[in-house]
Every structure is written in structure tokens, then in C-alpha cells.
Design a protein around this motif. Structure first.
Motif, short mmCIF file in Angstrom:
data_model
loop_
_atom_site.label_atom_id
_atom_site.label_comp_id
_atom_site.label_asym_id
_atom_site.label_seq_id
_atom_site.Cartn_x
_atom_site.Cartn_y
_atom_site.Cartn_z
N TRP A 1 -18.48 -37.42 10.09
CA TRP A 1 -18.17 -36.07 10.57
C TRP A 1 -17.06 -36.11 11.62
O TRP A 1 -16.13 -35.29 11.58
N GLU B 1 -13.71 -36.87 9.86
CA GLU B 1 -13.22 -35.72 9.10
C GLU B 1 -12.64 -34.66 10.02
O GLU B 1 -11.58 -34.07 9.75
N ASN B 2 -13.33 -34.39 11.14
CA ASN B 2 -12.85 -33.34 12.06
C ASN B 2 -11.60 -33.78 12.81
O ASN B 2 -10.73 -32.96 13.10
N ARG C 1 -9.36 -35.73 11.47
CA ARG C 1 -8.33 -35.62 10.43
C ARG C 1 -7.84 -34.19 10.29
O ARG C 1 -6.65 -33.93 10.05
N LEU C 2 -8.76 -33.24 10.49
CA LEU C 2 -8.41 -31.82 10.35
C LEU C 2 -7.83 -31.24 11.63
O LEU C 2 -7.55 -30.04 11.71
N GLY C 3 -7.65 -32.08 12.65
CA GLY C 3 -7.01 -31.61 13.89
C GLY C 3 -7.96 -31.17 14.97
O GLY C 3 -7.55 -30.51 15.94
N GLY C 4 -9.23 -31.52 14.86
CA GLY C 4 -10.20 -31.15 15.89
C GLY C 4 -9.86 -31.79 17.23
O GLY C 4 -9.45 -32.96 17.29
N GLN D 1 -8.38 -43.39 13.22
CA GLN D 1 -7.55 -42.37 12.58
C GLN D 1 -6.08 -42.77 12.64
O GLN D 1 -5.31 -42.48 11.73
#
Length: 312
Positions: free
Chosen positions: A267, A270-271, A273-276, A306
Motif C-alpha cells: 500500500w 502504491e501510494n 508511486r501515485l504521488g502521495g 521507489q
């Protein structure tokens, strides 16, 4: 005489047929009055006894305890065996116990139906502190329909159709009528949307909490990943003991933590990677019961991976 009562134990609390139990009394020590939550398929259990025993261990001091339950699930507005037939009578029964115990101060506590009782009797008894998890702020069916509060509408309608000799169907109104100082009120509640697929931040417990906050002398504790059963959420995320110790006894406990799992590591990846934002991810992990140290370490490691950098 209350001073001669033996100490309660788990078996007695679990098997008792009474509506009120009093633990061994030590005059001059803090008194906690704990109100049980609703149960439709059996007699409601007494609540918070085990948590209060743990708090005794953490604080190193005895806690006087009165355990109360409403066997009729009427939000403590009808008969409570051993105390009274309606709220004013029950409050007088509790006052008599408090006078005999002679505590240094009094705290009321409860969740859901018990939270309503903790607030109502906390105001009626003029206690020093109330700890309420997910309380309603009213039992008036007209207000309930106005706010789309249908969760316990049948109970509200029953009380409105056949009202007890005394009753308090709006805690905000009760607080405003009080001449003296209000208790130090701590309201803990989930803010997750009530509907599973909702895209709006609609949560009835949050509405009730903010109605109560309008009285003043109230501290709100919102938990964004919990719904109505906020106590269970705090148990699952290992925060309940520290919160009770801090609020009731002023004791700071060492931070508990759940273990980081591969699913949570995925999690985080993934976050990121999405720019969190790392700080936001740390706060979300904290809300799910991970310690600050573990949260920061996991997000930092995820950020290194990352960027193709080996873990430090």
C-alpha cells in the motif's frame, strides 16, 4: 455498607444478574461510573471493567467502580434495577452511592447507548469528567427524522409514545439548562462515511459530536477510519489503553503498535508511486495503529525503493 464490599472479578461481572455492581471501595480515590451499551439478542453486558482494571495497573492506584447496564435497552430512561425507574430517580440512586464512596472526583464513561448515559448522568450528577464514545446527542424522533438519524428510531418513538416520569431527549438542551459548570467532556467518534459506497463525508456520529461541542467544555477526538464502533477500532489499532490512561488518569503510556505487513508495505509503495505525500502516509498509518517510528521507517524505506536506492 459499601466499605465492606469485596472486590469484583471477571466471573462475577460476567455472570451477575444485577443491573448495577459496585467494586471494592477506597474512599478518597477516583470513581468511574461505566454504562453498558445496547444488546438486542441478550441482556447487555457491563462495560469497561477490564479496561479499568488495566488502567489501575498502569496508574498504580485503585479506581472505585460502579458498573451500570440498561437491561431494557431504553437508553437509561426506564427502570435500572437497584437504582431507579427513570432518569431523575436513577440519578438520585447514583448520588447516594457517590456520597457513601466519597471519591476524590467522578468520571462517567460509556459507548453508544452507554455514552448517552455517561453524558446525561454526568450532567445530572455534576461529575468532573465524561468520556463518551460515539454518543447520540438527542432521542427526539422529530429531530432524528430531520437529520436522517434512523439507527435507533424505534427506541426514540417508544420513549416519545410512552414517556417516563422524567426524561432528557436532547443532551444539548440539558447542557444549556445547567446552571453550574458542565463536566469536562471528551467525545471520541468515527468520521468514516456511514454508507459503504458513499463519496461524501456523511457521518451521523460526527453530527452528534459537533452538537455536543457547541456546549463548550468539550474535546473532540475524530477517528477517520472508524465508523460507529469506535471502541473496537481503538482496540484493533491498540490505542484504547493509552487514550483512557491519558484522559482519565493523566498517565502517558508507551506507544503500542501493530506489526507492519507485506500488504501495508505494498500500500505504501502504491501510494508513493501515485504521488502521495510521505507525511500524509505516515499519518494514515498512525491512524491504523502503527507507531510513529514504524510508520516513518516504512514510508522512508518505501521512498528509497521507489527511487531505486537500496534500503538504508
Amino acid at each position: 455498607m459499601l466499605n465492606d464490599l469485596p472486590a469484583l472479578d471477571n466471573r462475577h461481572v460476567r455472570t451477575s444478574t444485577e443491573d448495577v455492581l459496585v467494586d471494592r471501595v477506597v474512599p478518597g480515590e477516583l470513581l468511574v461510573i461505566a454504562f453498558g451499551f445496547v444488546a438486542w439478542d441478550k441482556r447487555p453486558d457491563f462495560d469497561f471493567y477490564g479496561r479499568l482494571k488495566k488502567l489501575e495497573q498502569h496508574s498504580g492506584r485503585h479506581l472505585n467502580k460502579i458498573l451500570v447496564r440498561d437491561s431494557g435497552n431504553s437508553w437509561y430512561h426506564r427502570k435500572i434495577g437497584g437504582l431507579g425507574a427513570h432518569p431523575d430517580e436513577t440519578a438520585e440512586g447514583l448520588r447516594a452511592l457517590i456520597r457513601e464512596i466519597r471519591p476524590s472526583r467522578v468520571v462517567t464513561i460509556g459507548q453508544s447507548m452507554g455514552a448517552y448515559a455517561a453524558l446525561m448522568y454526568g450532567m445530572l450528577l455534576e461529575v468532573q469528567q465524561v468520556v463518551a464514545f460515539g454518543p447520540l446527542s438527542f432521542l427526539d424522533p422529530a429531530q432524528a427524522l430531520l437529520y436522517h438519524e434512523r439507527r435507533w428510531l424505534s427506541v426514540m418513538r417508544d420513549l416519545a409514545t410512552s414517556p417516563p416520569p422524567s426524561g432528557y431527549d436532547d443532551l444539548q438542551a440539558l447542557g444549556r439548562r445547567k446552571a453550574g459548570a458542565l463536566p469536562d467532556m471528551h467525545i471520541l467518534f468515527g468520521t468514516r462515511p456511514d454508507q459503504p459506497d458513499s463519496t461524501e463525508a456523511v457521518n451521523l456520529d460526527a453530527m452528534h459530536a459537533h452538537r455536543l461541542a457547541a456546549l463548550g467544555n468539550c474535546t473532540l477526538y475524530p477517528f477517520p477510519y472508524s465508523g460507529h464502533p469506535v471502541v473496537q477500532h481503538l482496540i484493533d489499532t491498540r490505542r484504547i489503553n493509552a487514550l483512557l490512561a491519558k484522559i482519565i488518569a493523566g498517565v502517558t503510556l508507551a506507544e503500542e503498535s501493530v506489526d507492519m505487513t507485506p500488504d501495508w508495505q505494498g500500500w505504501i509503495a502504491e501510494n508513493l508511486r501515485l504521488g502521495g505525500a510521505p507525511a500524509e502516509l505516515v499519518e494514515i498509518l498512525r491512524q491504523h495503529g502503527f507507531s510513529h517510528e514504524i510508520s516513518v521507517r516504512a514510508v522512508t524505506q518505501g521512498a528509497f525503493e521507489q527511487n531505486g536506492v537500496p534500503r538504508p
